[in-house]
Design a protein around this motif. Sequence first.
Motif, PDB file in Angstrom:
ATOM      1  N   PRO A 115       0.786  -1.238   0.000  1.00  0.00           N
ATOM      2  CA  PRO A 115       0.000   0.000   0.000  1.00  0.00           C
ATOM      3  C   PRO A 115       0.816   1.285   0.000  1.00  0.00           C
ATOM      4  CG  PRO A 115      -0.124  -1.107   2.135  1.00  0.00           C
ATOM      5  CD  PRO A 115       0.563  -2.041   1.194  1.00  0.00           C
ATOM      6  N   ASP A 116       1.961   1.292   0.673  1.00  0.00           N
ATOM      7  CA  ASP A 116       2.767   2.524   0.712  1.00  0.00           C
ATOM      8  C   ASP A 116       3.332   2.864  -0.669  1.00  0.00           C
ATOM      9  OD1 ASP A 116       2.231   2.776   3.412  1.00  0.00           O
ATOM     10  OD2 ASP A 116       4.094   1.789   4.022  1.00  0.00           O
ATOM     11  N   VAL A 117       3.803   1.851  -1.365  1.00  0.00           N
ATOM     12  CA  VAL A 117       4.332   2.074  -2.715  1.00  0.00           C
ATOM     13  C   VAL A 117       3.193   2.440  -3.661  1.00  0.00           C
ATOM     14  CG1 VAL A 117       5.650   1.056  -4.628  1.00  0.00           C
ATOM     15  CG2 VAL A 117       6.226   0.476  -2.267  1.00  0.00           C
ATOM     16  N   ALA A 118       2.049   1.786  -3.494  1.00  0.00           N
ATOM     17  CA  ALA A 118       0.872   2.099  -4.318  1.00  0.00           C
ATOM     18  C   ALA A 118       0.482   3.561  -4.141  1.00  0.00           C
ATOM     19  CB  ALA A 118      -0.297   1.188  -3.936  1.00  0.00           C
ATOM     20  N   ARG A 119       0.452   4.016  -2.904  1.00  0.00           N
ATOM     21  CA  ARG A 119       0.072   5.408  -2.624  1.00  0.00           C
ATOM     22  C   ARG A 119       1.075   6.381  -3.250  1.00  0.00           C
ATOM     23  NH1 ARG A 119      -1.202   4.604   2.054  1.00  0.00           N
ATOM     24  NH2 ARG A 119      -3.448   4.766   1.901  1.00  0.00           N
ATOM     25  N   GLU A 120       2.353   6.049  -3.183  1.00  0.00           N
ATOM     26  CA  GLU A 120       3.394   6.903  -3.768  1.00  0.00           C
ATOM     27  C   GLU A 120       3.194   7.053  -5.286  1.00  0.00           C
ATOM     28  OE1 GLU A 120       8.108   6.297  -4.572  1.00  0.00           O
ATOM     29  OE2 GLU A 120       7.414   5.831  -2.541  1.00  0.00           O
TER      30      GLU A 120
END
Length: 150
Positions: A115-120
Amino acid sequence: MYDRALVANRDLGYQYGEATALSGRALLWSMTDRAPHACADARHAVALTQEIGDAGTEAWAREAYGRVLLAAERPAEAAEEHRLALDLARQTRFVWCEASALVGLAAVCLATEQPDVAREHAKAALRMANEAGYRLIESRTLGLLKTLDD
């Protein structure tokens, strides 16, 4: 519609139009019961764009192929196609495709529990879409961000 466009472009020997029609049909079919045929169409579209030698068109075809692969639950391959599309889009300064490839990477990261990479990726895509006025990409990105926030 895509079937007629495909026939017409093939009759004319217009490979650019053929690749575009194949990519469009693949995206459409990836959301239907014809999904098994979508990957073959998308792969063929990429091959045609490589034959033509147009990196911008190849970027668009690879971005579509990435979406088709993700719909087929093949996230590793989808990520690779989106990365290739992103690289080509940046080389050719094809901003629409760059933003779309970022959304595609965000979707892959969401599907693979990153999720963190997706959000970025999604935030970068949203910024580009807002600046350029790409409402469809903006909408796709906002939907993905909403899913991440739920």
